[in-house]
Design a protein around this motif. Sequence first.
Motif, short mmCIF file in Angstrom:
data_model
loop_
_atom_site.label_atom_id
_atom_site.label_comp_id
_atom_site.label_asym_id
_atom_site.label_seq_id
_atom_site.Cartn_x
_atom_site.Cartn_y
_atom_site.Cartn_z
N ALA A 207 33.85 27.10 67.22
CA ALA A 207 35.21 26.60 67.06
C ALA A 207 36.07 26.91 68.29
N PHE A 208 35.86 28.07 68.89
CA PHE A 208 36.62 28.44 70.09
C PHE A 208 36.31 27.49 71.24
N VAL A 209 35.03 27.21 71.45
CA VAL A 209 34.65 26.28 72.52
C VAL A 209 35.20 24.88 72.22
N ALA A 210 35.15 24.47 70.96
CA ALA A 210 35.69 23.16 70.58
C ALA A 210 37.19 23.09 70.85
N MET A 211 37.91 24.18 70.58
CA MET A 211 39.35 24.22 70.86
C MET A 211 39.61 24.02 72.35
N ALA A 212 38.83 24.69 73.18
CA ALA A 212 39.00 24.57 74.62
C ALA A 212 38.66 23.16 75.11
N MET A 213 37.57 22.61 74.60
CA MET A 213 37.15 21.27 75.01
C MET A 213 38.11 20.19 74.52
N SER A 214 38.74 20.41 73.37
CA SER A 214 39.62 19.40 72.80
C SER A 214 40.82 19.10 73.71
N ARG A 215 41.20 20.04 74.54
CA ARG A 215 42.31 19.81 75.46
C ARG A 215 41.96 18.74 76.49
#
Length: 222
Positions: A207-215
């Motif tokens: 989820a943390f990586v997804a949050m970063a990538m979503s930007r």
Amino acid sequence: GAVLLAVMLGAAFVARELTSQTPFIDLRLLAARRDVLVVFFVYASANLVFFSVLTGLPTWLQGIRGLMPFTSGVATFPISIIGVIVTLIAGRFVYAQRQRMVLAVALGSMFAGSALLALSPTWIALVMVIVIAVMMASPNNISTLSLQTSLYKMIRSNETGLYTGLFQTSRYLGASLATMLTSLTVASVRLGASGLRVMGLACALVAFVAMAMSRLIHATHS
């Protein structure tokens, strides 16, 4: 052994797709559309968290806590109820072009719930498990709505069928990875009761990586 086999089969699939004149998934086309690839990655990640809860939590409740199937089903029922309510509320923001905010809230909730699960004691109260499960899984519908809206802004109308199919493929990829994660954590005899925390840690990282990538999604067309 199973992980090695999966890697080998994945490599064989990639080799086949790159050499075929009629590939099932045009990897070269995807490589040229990194903005779309980010959407697929984030969607697969969100579904990994969602299906990990959906499959892993009942497995843990019945195998470790000794609950009956009916009771464990009741424990996961709030996920659907809260999910419907959240979707009805968040849908208005998505259609008002606020999908960036909606996606951030959804992924943030998934990360927070996963982190709580990773830090929880093995004797965690059932009501707390339910609350964490709602945090991790209920935002899945609004993440889908937000990501799909973003995807349609990136592609041409004649590409809708192709990329919609690949969008759903990334969903099933996330579900398959969640099944593997469940078998390695909550269904592991070696990990026992701590398997739920290990699953939470893995979901928190995803989820943390997804949050970063979503930007990056919104940076490409904002």
